[in-house]
Structures are given as structure tokens and as C-alpha cells.
Scaffold this active site. Structure first.
Site, mmCIF file in Angstrom:
data_model
loop_
_atom_site.group_PDB
_atom_site.id
_atom_site.type_symbol
_atom_site.label_atom_id
_atom_site.label_comp_id
_atom_site.label_asym_id
_atom_site.label_seq_id
_atom_site.Cartn_x
_atom_site.Cartn_y
_atom_site.Cartn_z
ATOM 1 N N SER A 74 0.643 -1.311 0.436
ATOM 2 C CA SER A 74 -0.137 0.079 0.045
ATOM 3 C C SER A 74 0.565 1.196 0.043
ATOM 4 O O SER A 74 0.712 2.423 0.571
ATOM 5 C CB SER A 74 -1.078 -0.124 1.651
ATOM 6 O OG SER A 74 -0.061 0.039 2.188
ATOM 7 N N CYS A 75 1.703 1.608 0.072
ATOM 8 C CA CYS A 75 2.893 2.732 -0.442
ATOM 9 C C CYS A 75 2.180 3.339 -1.335
ATOM 10 O O CYS A 75 2.548 4.400 -1.032
ATOM 11 C CB CYS A 75 4.481 2.411 -1.140
ATOM 12 S SG CYS A 75 4.816 1.825 -2.979
#
Length: 245
Positions: A74-75
Site C-alpha cells: 500500500s505504498c
């Protein structure tokens, strides 16, 4: 392939059913800063009493202006949340960005490769913000005063980070996995993939960039702060007698 079809935070397998869990569960809240209890005042001391001092740990400080990613993949959503929340004063949580980008994107590709810059562009467009990727030198950000999302590769892992500021020899990054940190220009150039700067170029307000408070979270190490090898020999612990354990 569009230059915005660039994925990050891929390369790690996803646990079965985790996508449904993300949609249902709220992200865990960041633990509050520690409070140190004050010592009781000595008897007879005027104004004595208990007190509490609020302190911020080094780890917490790194995330004051960078949204921390909650999952390996989820960067991208955390980088977008960092850009909007801390640079454009348009608060967005990682969970909100994640859910909206996933709902509108190519879900099969996202599950295997993570979010792309195109997913971010489409998400920002829903908020009336125009963003694109530009192949420009890093110094163009300093001249324009704009933060940017970039793709880096460290330890074989592709990862989206936010360029929060520039100095002649350093680059300030909002890293969703490590918080606000700085690295040398040479080190950044070595890991910066595709030389693409993803920036919001139409927004209702000017962004924050090169903010002093952000740099304070990643202070440069001064030469005088480094202990020489010989000085380490003079740092000793008191000898413990038998029975002290």
C-alpha cells in the site's frame, strides 16, 4: 504502455482474503506519544505537585508529516495520502485512498502488482486535481517548489516515496515504510527509477515544499556527532557484583 503504468510495492504475495478484510476493517490508529509522569514534589516545596510531559519519540517524529503504509503493497495509497494531507492541506487517509483507487482500478493487476501512477492520477482527478508524470531533472522540483511522487528501488524492492524537499547535497523523502528521511543526492539518483516525477500541476493552492519542520525530522549528522573509535573505549558500564542479576 503509458509512462503512468508504473507499479510500486509489488513483489510480495498477498494473503488470501486480505482484500475483503481491508475493506471491512479500519486501519489501526497510531499509538499516542508517551507521557512521562512527573516526580512528586518534596514536602514543603511551594507549588509542588504531579505533572506530565508529552514527548515524541524519534519514530513518531518521522511520521508527523508522512502517512505510514499499513500493508506491504500500500505504498502507493500512502504516498498519495502524504501528498494531499501534508503538502496540499487536503486530508485523506491511506484507507480512503486505498479503497477508492482499488474500486476504480484494474483490480486483478492491483492485487498482483500494486497501485500504479495511473491509479493515482485517476484518484486525484476525482478531487479536481490534475496530475501527470514528467521526465525532468530533480532540480526542476526545487525551481517550481512542488513535491513529487517517485519510484525508487532499494534492496530489490520497488517502492513509491514522496520527494518533500531538496538541498544542494540532500533529498528529503516521505517514505511510507520508513517515515520522513533524507539521503544524499548521489544515493537518491542511484535508486530513482525511470527518472519520472509525478506531480500535481493544477490545484487550488500552492503546496508546501522544503518545509523546515519536515527537514527537522531528518537532521544531518554533524562531523562532531561521530564518536571516534578510541573514544568508544572510554564508554564503560559499571561492574556488577555477584548477585546483581
Amino acid at each position: 504502455m503509458s509512462t503512468l503504468d508504473v507499479d510500486g510495492c509489488a513483489g510480495r504475495p498477498l494473503a488470501a482474503g486480505i482484500w475483503a478484510a481491508i475493506a471491512l476493517a479500519a486501519l489501526p490508529a497510531v499509538a499516542p506519544a508517551a507521557e512521562l509522569p512527573g516526580l512528586a514534589a518534596l514536602a514543603g516545596t511551594p507549588g509542588g505537585g504531579a505533572f506530565a510531559v508529552r514527548v515524541t519519540s524519534v519514530r513518531e517524529r518521522r511520521y508527523l508529516a508522512t502517512v505510514r503504509q499499513q500493508y506491504d503493497f500500500s505504498c502507493g495509497s500512502a504516498a498519495v495520502a502524504t501528498l494531499l494531507t501534508h503538502h496540499y492541506n487536503l486530508p485523506v487517509s491511506e484507507q480512503q485512498a486505498f479503497q477508492e483507487m482499488y474500486a476504480r482500478g484494474d483490480q486483478a493487476r492491483i492485487r498482483s502488482q500494486g497501485f500504479s501512477l495511473l491509479d493515482m492520477k485517476n484518484f486525484l482527478a476525482t478531487r479536481g486535481l490534475r496530475a501527470d508524470g514528467f521526465q525532468q531533472p530533480l532540480d526542476s522540483l526545487g525551481q517550481a517548489g512542488f513535491p513529487a511522487i517517485v519510484l525508487v528501488a532499494e534492496a530489490g524492492y520497488h517502492h513509491f516515496v514522496v520527494v518533500k524537499g531538496l538541498r544542494p547535497d540532500r533529498v528529503l523523502l516521505g517514505d511510507p515504510a520508513g517515515g520522513t528521511r533524507a539521503m544524499s543526492r548521489a544515493a537518491f539518483e542511484a535508486v530513482w527509477q525511470n527518472r519520472l516525477l509525478f506531480v500535481i500541476h493544477e490545484a487550488p493552492r500552492r503546496p508546501r515544499f522544503n518545509d523546515v519542520a519536515d527537514w527537522d525530522a531528518a537532521p544531518a549528522l554533524r562531523p562532531g556527532d561521530v564518536l571516534e573509535r578510541g573514544s568508544l573505549l572510554r564508554v564503560t558500564l559499571p561492574k556488577l557484583d555477584a548477585g546483581d542479576f
